[in-house]
Design a protein around this motif. Structure first.
Motif, short mmCIF file in Angstrom:
data_model
loop_
_atom_site.label_atom_id
_atom_site.label_comp_id
_atom_site.label_asym_id
_atom_site.label_seq_id
_atom_site.Cartn_x
_atom_site.Cartn_y
_atom_site.Cartn_z
N LEU A 338 1.38 -1.43 -0.18
CA LEU A 338 -0.02 0.19 -0.33
C LEU A 338 0.71 0.88 0.36
O LEU A 338 1.75 1.08 0.73
CB LEU A 338 -1.15 0.04 1.02
N GLY A 339 0.53 2.56 -1.03
CA GLY A 339 1.21 3.69 -1.03
C GLY A 339 1.00 4.96 -1.45
O GLY A 339 -0.52 4.82 -1.79
N VAL A 418 -1.76 6.94 -13.41
CA VAL A 418 -0.79 7.71 -13.25
C VAL A 418 -2.15 8.45 -11.15
O VAL A 418 -2.85 8.62 -11.91
CB VAL A 418 -0.06 8.26 -13.54
N ALA A 419 -1.92 7.93 -10.30
CA ALA A 419 -2.54 8.61 -9.50
C ALA A 419 -1.91 9.46 -8.70
O ALA A 419 -0.49 9.04 -7.93
CB ALA A 419 -2.75 6.85 -8.61
N GLY A 420 -2.71 10.75 -8.21
CA GLY A 420 -1.67 11.58 -7.44
C GLY A 420 -2.63 11.63 -6.25
O GLY A 420 -3.23 9.79 -5.97
N ASN A 421 -1.58 11.84 -5.21
CA ASN A 421 -1.62 11.74 -4.14
C ASN A 421 -3.06 11.47 -3.07
O ASN A 421 -3.31 11.51 -2.64
CB ASN A 421 -0.99 11.69 -3.49
N ASN A 457 -10.35 12.49 8.42
CA ASN A 457 -11.17 13.50 7.08
C ASN A 457 -9.91 12.19 5.86
O ASN A 457 -10.20 12.50 4.77
CB ASN A 457 -11.66 13.96 6.47
N HIS A 458 -9.01 11.29 6.28
CA HIS A 458 -8.31 10.58 5.31
C HIS A 458 -8.53 9.63 5.51
O HIS A 458 -8.42 8.87 6.56
CB HIS A 458 -6.84 10.95 5.77
N VAL A 459 -8.46 8.96 4.46
CA VAL A 459 -7.98 6.77 4.01
C VAL A 459 -6.85 6.74 3.15
O VAL A 459 -6.37 6.38 2.60
CB VAL A 459 -9.16 6.33 3.64
N SER A 460 -5.89 7.14 5.07
CA SER A 460 -4.66 6.45 3.74
C SER A 460 -4.26 5.13 4.50
O SER A 460 -5.32 4.07 5.50
CB SER A 460 -3.46 7.92 6.01
#
Ligand SMILES: C[S@@+](CC[C@H](N)C(=O)[O-])C[C@H]1O[C@@H](n2cnc3c(N)ncnc32)[C@H](O)[C@@H]1O
Length: 532
Positions: A338-339, A418-421, A457-460
């Motif tokens: 995961l990253g 390509v996925a942004g962060n 509010n983040h799904v890290s």
């Protein structure tokens, strides 16, 4: 104006009550003056009385170190007056930083004491409770309080007439913050603890617990974040090491109980006397009240999960959480990585009209779907393409508000994306495992468990790594990957969506009833949204 070196606390008191543009809003913000509603303190005092060993002719020492208008102590005296046993005397101590309100407190408390069938001695004082005489620690039978709901940096520049005054405020609150962190090490928060604003309610809890006797009881109102956020883990542990939790009641923000503070609240009744009777967590939701018992199973679960006390759950749900939390986690699944891929800061400089690499951001992704409404392309002549963009991957939306009905939304991207962060990225060399992962991430069971850890509010990736993840047999991998491919081809196929939920439940070894519990809990109609 400020003498920070000499008497930080004295200067803090003076400043907090007069050193800024004192509108009612700024004032409540600075000193966290949100008074407890009757519904909450009546229930809390009822719970204290149930657990307090009231002896005839005893002397009771009671304190509210952040007393506001004295309503908690007054309610306590009123209830005590109707009890079967009467103490001989009640000695009341009540402190507040705000001189204006302490006068009201003295009046309210004295009025409640007027017809009491016991002696009442009232000591009210304007002072900074955090700086109280340490000889008072361990000297109260009962502490009943609601500490300031504010932080050391609540005020913004616009609360001050000049830049210099704002700077003076910052210097003062930094010095005050150092005083608090030195004096109350048990409040220690996350990695950056002490560097930024300090949440005063947590220090208030630490002080309240220090004030009660070894046989004492503490009833305290707190922001609901205390129950489960990571930065309160050390404090929760220290609290639960020394006290048994008799009850925790949760009031979601949607009840709008606190005038001026749209915040979810809890109260806790903590008993320094250990006893074996399990306490209860009660959640007062808009449409119903749900509760569960704090039994040994629960504490085994809590111990291994940062001492969290989940709120908003009923008995069956908490048992399901306990069962699932015994499984390995997504983070321990060696073949899934995961990253993230690329930072989105000034991304427009790395985009072009056309290239072999499509650039994808969080808002373009929902469960099993990638929106084609906007197509952006990544310019490989300006920036290198990350290796993971050359293979298939699962991506999920990183930003997903706590109020969102579905928190985990994931899909599969083929090579060349390509996925942004604003997206999390999961890779795995086995295409079947990757599809099974997608099925699990979007499932009701995973959503149910993810919500117990997703408190921001983040799904890290860090949070998702903590969610239980099943070992998948070859047979299940095969079935799940076929079904996931069918859903990707038609994400609206409800029979396939139901089938993948069943297969995921089988992987987690859940009965149909247990799956029903998870599905009902995450059902968007009537679901509870965690507010922290
Ligand atoms: C959330 S209110 C609760 C008041 C009251 N106990 C109640 O339950 O309604 C917190 C109170 O703490 C007071 N306060 C803020 N900082 C304080 C400090 N350092 N020492 C003592 N009181 C403080 C505020 O003025 C406010 O009245």
């Amino acid at each position: 104006m400020l003498e920070v070196e000499s008497g930080v606390s004295r200067d803090y008191c003076a400043f907090m009550t007069s050193g800024f543009d004192c509108t009612p809003r700024n004032r409540s913000k600075a000193i966290g003056q949100f008074l407890t509603p009757k519904q909450v303190y009546d229930a809390m005092i009822g719970d204290i009385m149930q657990n307090f060993d009231l002896r005839q002719d005893s002397v009771i020492n009671v304190i509210d170190p952040f007393c506001g208008d004295g309503r908690l102590i007054a309610a306590f005296l009123t209830v005590l007056a109707t009890a079967n046993n009467h103490p001989k005397e009640v000695v009341v101590t009540a402190w507040d930083i705000d001189e204006a309100i302490i006068n009201a407190a003295t009046e309210t408390i004295c009025e409640a004491a007027t017809d009491a069938p016991f002696e009442v001695v009232v000591n009210t004082q304007v002072m900074d409770a955090f700086d109280c005489d340490q000889a008072l620690y361990g000297s109260f039978d009962i502490c009943v309080t609601n500490p300031p709901w504010s932080s050391t940096k609540s005020l913004k520049a616009n609360a001050f007439a000049t830049k210099d005054e704002y700077e003076a405020y910052q210097t003062l609150t930094n010095a005050y913050g150092r005083l608090l962190t030195e004096r109350y090490p048990e409040v220690k928060g996350g990695k950056s603890f002490g560097a930024g604003a300090l949440n005063l309610s947590r220090f208030g809890l630490a002080l309240a617990l220090r004030l009660v006797k070894e046989s004492g009881i503490c009833g305290i109102v707190m922001p609901s974040s205390l129950a489960a956020d990571t930065s309160s883990a050390v404090l929760r542990r220290s609290m639960l090491d020394h006290f048994s939790l008799r009850s925790l009641h949760y009031y979601p923000a949607e009840l709008k109980l606190f005038a001026g503070a749209d915040q979810a609240a809890i109260y806790l009744v903590l008993d320094a006397n250990r006893n074996d009777k399990p306490g209860r967590v009660v959640s007062h939701l808009k449409s119903k009240t749900v509760d569960y018992a704090l039994d040994d199973h629960f504490w085994n679960y809590s111990l291994t999960n940062g001492w969290i006390i989940p709120v908003g759950y009923k008995e069956e749900e908490i048992r399901l959480i306990e069962k699932l939390s015994l499984m390995p986690t997504l983070g321990s699944c060696g073949d899934i990585t995961l990253g993230r891929e690329v930072d989105e800061t000034r991304i427009s400089e790395r985009l072009c009209d056309r290239s072999p690499y499509r650039f994808v951001k969080g808002f373009m992704v929902t469960c099993y779907r990638l929106s084609d409404n906007e197509k952006w392309y990544y310019d490989d002549s300006k920036s290198p393409i990350p290796p993971s963009a050359m293979s298939e991957k699962v991506v999920w939306r990183d930003v997903s508000r706590v109020s969102q009905k579905k928190r985990v939304k994931a899909t599969l991207l083929s090579s060349g994306h390509v996925a942004g962060n604003s997206l999390g990225v999961a890779t795995c060399t086995d295409p079947k495992k990757l599809r099974a992962l997608l099925g699990v991430l979007n499932s009701s069971v995973f959503e149910f468990m993810a919500r117990t850890v997703l408190t921001t509010n983040h799904v890290s990736s860090g949070m998702l790594k903590r969610v239980p993840y099943p070992n998948l047999s070859d047979d299940l991998l095969e079935k799940m990957s076929v079904v996931v491919d069918e859903i990707l081809a038609d994400p609206s196929d409800s029979s396939m969506l139901a089938l993948i939920d069943d297969l995921v439940a089988e992987a987690y070894d859940l009965s149909p009833d247990e799956l029903g519990v998870a599905q009902e809990a995450v059902n968007p109609d009537g679901q509870l949204v965690m507010e922290l």
